[in-house]
Design a protein around this motif. Sequence first.
Motif, mmCIF file in Angstrom:
data_model
loop_
_atom_site.group_PDB
_atom_site.id
_atom_site.type_symbol
_atom_site.label_atom_id
_atom_site.label_comp_id
_atom_site.label_asym_id
_atom_site.label_seq_id
_atom_site.Cartn_x
_atom_site.Cartn_y
_atom_site.Cartn_z
ATOM 1 N N ARG A 168 1.032 -0.793 -0.082
ATOM 2 C CA ARG A 168 -0.178 0.188 0.038
ATOM 3 C C ARG A 168 1.132 1.327 -0.343
ATOM 4 N NH1 ARG A 168 -3.988 1.252 4.409
ATOM 5 N NH2 ARG A 168 -5.491 2.893 3.540
ATOM 6 N N LYS A 178 2.281 1.618 -7.310
ATOM 7 C CA LYS A 178 1.085 1.793 -7.776
ATOM 8 C C LYS A 178 0.554 0.754 -8.745
ATOM 9 C CE LYS A 178 0.522 4.504 -4.612
ATOM 10 N NZ LYS A 178 0.056 3.988 -3.281
ATOM 11 N N ASN A 225 -2.781 -7.530 -2.159
ATOM 12 C CA ASN A 225 -2.425 -5.931 -2.082
ATOM 13 C C ASN A 225 -2.550 -5.748 -3.344
ATOM 14 O OD1 ASN A 225 -1.331 -6.063 0.584
ATOM 15 N ND2 ASN A 225 0.304 -6.259 0.355
ATOM 16 N N SER A 236 -7.835 -3.625 -3.327
ATOM 17 C CA SER A 236 -7.467 -3.119 -2.082
ATOM 18 C C SER A 236 -7.110 -1.126 -2.420
ATOM 19 C CB SER A 236 -6.969 -4.171 -0.250
ATOM 20 O OG SER A 236 -8.616 -5.083 -0.313
ATOM 21 N N TRP A 237 -5.742 -1.907 -2.249
ATOM 22 C CA TRP A 237 -4.737 -1.010 -2.183
ATOM 23 C C TRP A 237 -4.590 -0.481 -3.947
ATOM 24 C CZ3 TRP A 237 -6.453 -0.482 2.230
ATOM 25 C CH2 TRP A 237 -6.234 -0.940 3.043
ATOM 26 N N THR A 238 -5.145 -0.637 -5.240
ATOM 27 C CA THR A 238 -4.479 -0.096 -6.730
ATOM 28 C C THR A 238 -6.366 0.020 -7.127
ATOM 29 O OG1 THR A 238 -4.155 -2.017 -7.501
ATOM 30 C CG2 THR A 238 -2.285 -0.909 -5.938
ATOM 31 N N ARG A 293 -7.985 -9.832 0.895
ATOM 32 C CA ARG A 293 -8.812 -8.319 2.207
ATOM 33 C C ARG A 293 -10.066 -8.846 1.999
ATOM 34 N NH1 ARG A 293 -4.748 -5.901 4.415
ATOM 35 N NH2 ARG A 293 -2.967 -5.715 3.124
ATOM 36 N N THR A 308 -12.468 -3.783 4.440
ATOM 37 C CA THR A 308 -11.415 -3.415 3.313
ATOM 38 C C THR A 308 -11.683 -3.984 1.599
ATOM 39 O OG1 THR A 308 -10.045 -5.765 3.109
ATOM 40 C CG2 THR A 308 -9.789 -3.524 4.796
#
Length: 282
Positions: free
Chosen positions: A156, A161, A186, A189-191, A214, A224
Amino acid sequence: MEEKSFSRRSAVLGSMACLSGMATAGPLVGRIKLAVKYDMIFEPELSVREKFNLLRDVGLEGTELKTNAAVNHDEVVDAVEMTGIPVHGIINGSDPVIVPALKMAKRFGCDSVLTWAREDSSLSYEENFNIWRGHIVKAVPLAEELGINLCVENVRATFLKTGQQMAEFIDSCESDWVKSYFDLGNTISWTEQSAQDWASALGQRIYKLDIKDRGHPEFGDPKTKREGVVGTNGGEVHWQKVRDILNGIQFGGWATAEVRGGDRIRLERMASWMRNVLDLDS
């Protein structure tokens, strides 16, 4: 005659069952080894060696150790020798000083050091890129000498990214010893990219996998999960699509769970879940 006929029919049916079982076995069977991070073993009364034995007992084949793990290194070496369960990698995180982690990996017989490029929000993308490329390139000569891969993880807090950015970063290091430590959880959720998008972009650069989802109710955090994201197995990762890509690049290597740890029972369930999502049950 009837007994002979019955025996022949039984033999044929048995052979068909075996062939059927072989046909339904996932293509990654025999190519992936399962592990957990050492600090996920929540059995404080056990010695280091007993924890390594526990991993074997629950169906796991290895573990991974952080550079700052609160564990006696001599006991780890002893545990590896006595149980046959290896420490397959060292986790150096976002520490820009990588050489000590390489030396630690050499002592334990590991084949990788995990690192990730932390973003400094006060700097531009290009500045972050060049700084972290410098940290990794500085460690490459020793990595090559020791035969240990430098594996960059998607997290994250990195400035990388997208899968394409990660691929460009790895290639810019101009060394076959710099590869991807691909964390499937990862991603979306984060990208803005799915796990299969990352896997497709990284391709042959993928050396090891971190396994999490997640959105999964037990091996993730449903809070998340991105709204509208449809995965499989109750989470947000579309495991079939990821498996197809991993099979297409002939991936073989370590897949390590990175989720909330637990006791023997949870570790058993974790191993079973990983076998399920990776289709390793033959």
